[in-house]
Design a protein around this motif. Structure first.
Motif, PDB file in Angstrom:
ATOM      1  N   PHE A 231       0.778  -1.113   0.107  1.00 28.48           N
ATOM      2  CA  PHE A 231       0.004   0.083   0.113  1.00 28.48           C
ATOM      3  C   PHE A 231       1.049   1.143   0.110  1.00 28.48           C
ATOM      4  N   TYR A 232       0.995   1.724  -1.067  1.00 31.99           N
ATOM      5  CA  TYR A 232       2.028   2.828  -1.356  1.00 31.99           C
ATOM      6  C   TYR A 232       1.395   4.224  -1.113  1.00 31.99           C
ATOM      7  N   PHE A 233       2.307   5.207  -0.998  1.00 34.22           N
ATOM      8  CA  PHE A 233       1.898   6.557  -0.760  1.00 34.22           C
ATOM      9  C   PHE A 233       0.968   7.003  -1.812  1.00 34.22           C
ATOM     10  N   TRP A 234       1.292   6.550  -2.806  1.00 40.46           N
ATOM     11  CA  TRP A 234       0.379   6.946  -4.212  1.00 40.46           C
ATOM     12  C   TRP A 234      -1.073   6.388  -3.974  1.00 40.46           C
ATOM     13  N   ASP A 235      -1.313   5.379  -3.141  1.00 40.07           N
ATOM     14  CA  ASP A 235      -2.373   4.541  -2.992  1.00 40.07           C
ATOM     15  C   ASP A 235      -3.109   5.547  -1.895  1.00 40.07           C
ATOM     16  N   PHE A 236      -2.293   6.037  -1.115  1.00 42.48           N
ATOM     17  CA  PHE A 236      -3.043   6.699   0.189  1.00 42.48           C
ATOM     18  C   PHE A 236      -3.738   8.100  -0.435  1.00 42.48           C
ATOM     19  N   LEU A 237      -2.780   8.827  -1.293  1.00 44.96           N
ATOM     20  CA  LEU A 237      -3.170  10.067  -1.978  1.00 44.96           C
ATOM     21  C   LEU A 237      -4.407   9.714  -2.808  1.00 44.96           C
ATOM     22  N   ARG A 238      -4.378   8.792  -3.680  1.00 47.39           N
ATOM     23  CA  ARG A 238      -5.525   8.412  -4.552  1.00 47.39           C
ATOM     24  C   ARG A 238      -6.804   7.879  -3.855  1.00 47.39           C
ATOM     25  N   LEU A 239      -6.609   7.071  -3.053  1.00 47.77           N
ATOM     26  CA  LEU A 239      -7.957   6.644  -2.240  1.00 47.77           C
ATOM     27  C   LEU A 239      -8.548   7.727  -1.348  1.00 47.77           C
ATOM     28  N   PHE A 240      -7.698   8.686  -0.692  1.00 49.05           N
ATOM     29  CA  PHE A 240      -8.380   9.833   0.222  1.00 49.05           C
ATOM     30  C   PHE A 240      -8.941  10.566  -0.497  1.00 49.05           C
ATOM     31  N   ILE A 241      -8.557  11.051  -1.946  1.00 49.36           N
ATOM     32  CA  ILE A 241      -9.130  12.039  -2.840  1.00 49.36           C
ATOM     33  C   ILE A 241     -10.262  11.299  -3.447  1.00 49.36           C
ATOM     34  N   THR A 242     -10.221  10.321  -3.691  1.00 47.16           N
ATOM     35  CA  THR A 242     -11.291   9.673  -4.509  1.00 47.16           C
ATOM     36  C   THR A 242     -12.661   9.397  -3.499  1.00 47.16           C
ATOM     37  N   ASN A 243     -12.225   8.921  -2.301  1.00 48.16           N
ATOM     38  CA  ASN A 243     -13.242   8.790  -1.317  1.00 48.16           C
ATOM     39  C   ASN A 243     -13.926   9.972  -0.723  1.00 48.16           C
ATOM     40  N   LEU A 244     -12.965  11.115  -0.863  1.00 45.42           N
ATOM     41  CA  LEU A 244     -13.276  12.359  -0.204  1.00 45.42           C
ATOM     42  C   LEU A 244     -14.377  12.871  -1.293  1.00 45.42           C
ATOM     43  N   ILE A 245     -14.025  12.764  -2.682  1.00 41.88           N
ATOM     44  CA  ILE A 245     -15.231  13.151  -3.730  1.00 41.88           C
ATOM     45  C   ILE A 245     -16.453  12.405  -3.603  1.00 41.88           C
ATOM     46  N   SER A 246     -16.345  11.002  -3.371  1.00 38.71           N
ATOM     47  CA  SER A 246     -17.284  10.286  -3.268  1.00 38.71           C
ATOM     48  C   SER A 246     -18.377  10.688  -1.920  1.00 38.71           C
ATOM     49  N   ASP A 247     -17.828  10.923  -1.162  1.00 37.88           N
ATOM     50  CA  ASP A 247     -18.431  11.118   0.223  1.00 37.88           C
ATOM     51  C   ASP A 247     -19.150  12.615   0.230  1.00 37.88           C
ATOM     52  N   TYR A 248     -18.516  13.456  -0.296  1.00 33.10           N
ATOM     53  CA  TYR A 248     -19.021  14.864  -0.527  1.00 33.10           C
ATOM     54  C   TYR A 248     -20.154  14.718  -1.478  1.00 33.10           C
ATOM     55  N   PHE A 249     -20.232  13.933  -2.530  1.00 34.87           N
ATOM     56  CA  PHE A 249     -21.196  13.792  -3.587  1.00 34.87           C
ATOM     57  C   PHE A 249     -22.440  13.150  -2.831  1.00 34.87           C
ATOM     58  N   HIS A 250     -22.365  12.285  -2.201  1.00 37.78           N
ATOM     59  CA  HIS A 250     -23.421  11.464  -1.449  1.00 37.78           C
ATOM     60  C   HIS A 250     -24.116  12.402  -0.571  1.00 37.78           C
ATOM     61  N   ALA A 251     -23.021  13.192   0.391  1.00 41.87           N
ATOM     62  CA  ALA A 251     -23.425  14.066   1.493  1.00 41.87           C
ATOM     63  C   ALA A 251     -24.264  15.207   0.762  1.00 41.87           C
ATOM     64  N   TRP A 252     -24.052  15.744  -0.307  1.00 40.79           N
ATOM     65  CA  TRP A 252     -24.795  16.873  -0.941  1.00 40.79           C
ATOM     66  C   TRP A 252     -25.971  16.364  -1.387  1.00 40.79           C
ATOM     67  N   HIS A 253     -26.176  15.068  -1.763  1.00 47.77           N
ATOM     68  CA  HIS A 253     -27.590  14.451  -2.281  1.00 47.77           C
ATOM     69  C   HIS A 253     -28.302  13.968  -1.000  1.00 47.77           C
ATOM     70  N   ASP A 254     -27.798  13.709   0.011  1.00 52.10           N
ATOM     71  CA  ASP A 254     -28.306  13.346   1.081  1.00 52.10           C
ATOM     72  C   ASP A 254     -28.692  14.778   1.948  1.00 52.10           C
ATOM     73  N   GLY A 255     -28.391  15.803   1.554  1.00 51.31           N
ATOM     74  CA  GLY A 255     -28.694  17.163   2.448  1.00 51.31           C
ATOM     75  C   GLY A 255     -28.014  17.290   3.672  1.00 51.31           C
ATOM     76  N   VAL A 256     -26.763  16.554   3.642  1.00 54.57           N
ATOM     77  CA  VAL A 256     -26.015  16.710   5.010  1.00 54.57           C
ATOM     78  C   VAL A 256     -24.487  17.181   4.784  1.00 54.57           C
ATOM     79  N   PHE A 257     -24.546  18.044   3.587  1.00 59.39           N
ATOM     80  CA  PHE A 257     -23.017  18.311   2.998  1.00 59.39           C
ATOM     81  C   PHE A 257     -22.432  19.250   4.191  1.00 59.39           C
ATOM     82  N   TRP A 258     -23.039  20.370   4.486  1.00 60.72           N
ATOM     83  CA  TRP A 258     -22.314  21.430   5.326  1.00 60.72           C
ATOM     84  C   TRP A 258     -22.010  20.817   6.615  1.00 60.72           C
ATOM     85  N   VAL A 259     -23.093  20.135   7.223  1.00 61.86           N
ATOM     86  CA  VAL A 259     -22.683  19.709   8.733  1.00 61.86           C
ATOM     87  C   VAL A 259     -21.551  18.698   8.666  1.00 61.86           C
TER      88      VAL A 259
END
Length: 327
Positions: A227-255
């Protein structure tokens, strides 16, 4: 001989264990024994548990490992099947155990595990993990894929006698056990109907330590992986985008705008640090453990079966509420 034994591992779980034991008392499967394996609790955990019909097994904190506590619980069990539950979970339905052990009608099934969801204190990113790891559809897992989770699982006691849990691992003893069972020709089954609520209200440091510990175990199970440093960066960023996407659609983005990056950073930084002590997981397991939830939305997110008996904890007298906390 009891048909089902319940093994609960615990340490300072006075806030949660009473709710779980209350839920067990309302199950449609009545022929059960409950084994509580306590590793030196200093709060009211043991006092609360002792108010229920349990068998108590104690282990010194310095002797604790996840595998050792499970082996002690399984050794004390007499049931044909052993249901394993974390002390900080509780069932949604009265037929939880019934659903969880149903696949054992197939003699090739060695292990079953059920769906997990969070409660009001669960971090949004953790809930996304639950949704990804524990979907709403049922599947018999491929023989090469040992993913499972001992917060809500069941095994055959006869097979445990042949394959005890590895007591040296720092975590993921469930995945290691499933891997060995699969190598012996068995299969594992996922049962989404066997749903529990998993209460995780961890500090960022504890989140980091949990994923670091599990990464250390994972690289011991799969020593050829990395599990390389590149894996850390890539998975952190992609999961961050995914979570923000779903949080926005669930109406809980700002909280959740700050809690999401904190959780994901601790998750993947802990994983990276754990793997620095060597190791790489295969692509299928890496996808299961780390890949973000897809950027698509289900048509109907309400999956509750209205015909199933739901446990009503709001009116149930839970013994833990009557015992003063030691804190």
């Amino acid at each position: 001989m009891s048909k089902v034994s319940i093994v609960i591992r615990c340490y300072n779980e006075e806030q949660h264990i009473g709710r779980l034991l209350s839920g067990l008392m309302q199950q449609t499967v009545q022929d059960i024994e409950i084994i509580v394996v306590d590793s030196g609790s200093t709060d009211s955990t043991v006092a609360i548990a002792s108010c229920y019909p349990i068998k108590l097994v104690s282990i010194k904190p310095e002797d604790f490992s996840f595998g050792r506590s499970l082996n002690l619980g399984c050794q004390a069990a007499t049931g044909e099947f052993i249901v394993i539950a974390s002390a900080h979970v509780y069932p949604q339905y009265q037929d939880w155990i019934e659903k969880l052990i149903f696949p054992f009608d197939d003699p090739d099934i060695a292990l079953t595990y059920g769906k997990q969801r969070g409660n009001s204190t669960t971090k949004y990113s953790e809930e996304q993990i639950f949704i990804s790891w524990f979907p709403d559809h049922q599947t018999i897992l491929d023989k090469t894929h040992p993913f499972c989770n001992n917060a809500n699982a069941a095994i055959r006691r006869s097979l445990w006698k042949e394959i005890p849990y590895d007591e040296s691992l720092t975590g993921l003893e469930d995945l290691h056990w499933a891997k060995r069972a699969i190598n012996s020709g068995y299969r594992i089954a996922y049962v989404p109907e066997a749903e529990i609520i998993h209460v995780h209200d961890e500090t960022p440091k504890r989140t980091y330590n949990r994923y670091r510990r599990e990464a250390i175990a994972l690289k011991n199970i799969y020593p050829q992986e990395h599990f390389y440093f590149w894996d850390f960066l890539r998975l952190f960023i992609t999961n961050l985008i995914s979570d923000y996407f779903h949080a926005w659609h669930d109406g809980v983005f700002w909280v959740n705008i700050t809690s999401i990056p904190i959780f994901r950073f601790m998750q993947f930084w802990g994983t990276y640090q754990g793997f620095r002590q060597q190791g790489k997981i295969n692509n299928q397991l890496k996808e299961t453990f780390y890949y973000p939830r897809r950027l698509s939305r289900p048509d109907d997110q309400s999956q509750l079966d209205k015909n199933r008996p739901i446990i009503d904890y709001s009116t149930q007298s839970i013994i833990s509420e009557k015992i003063p906390s030691s804190k």
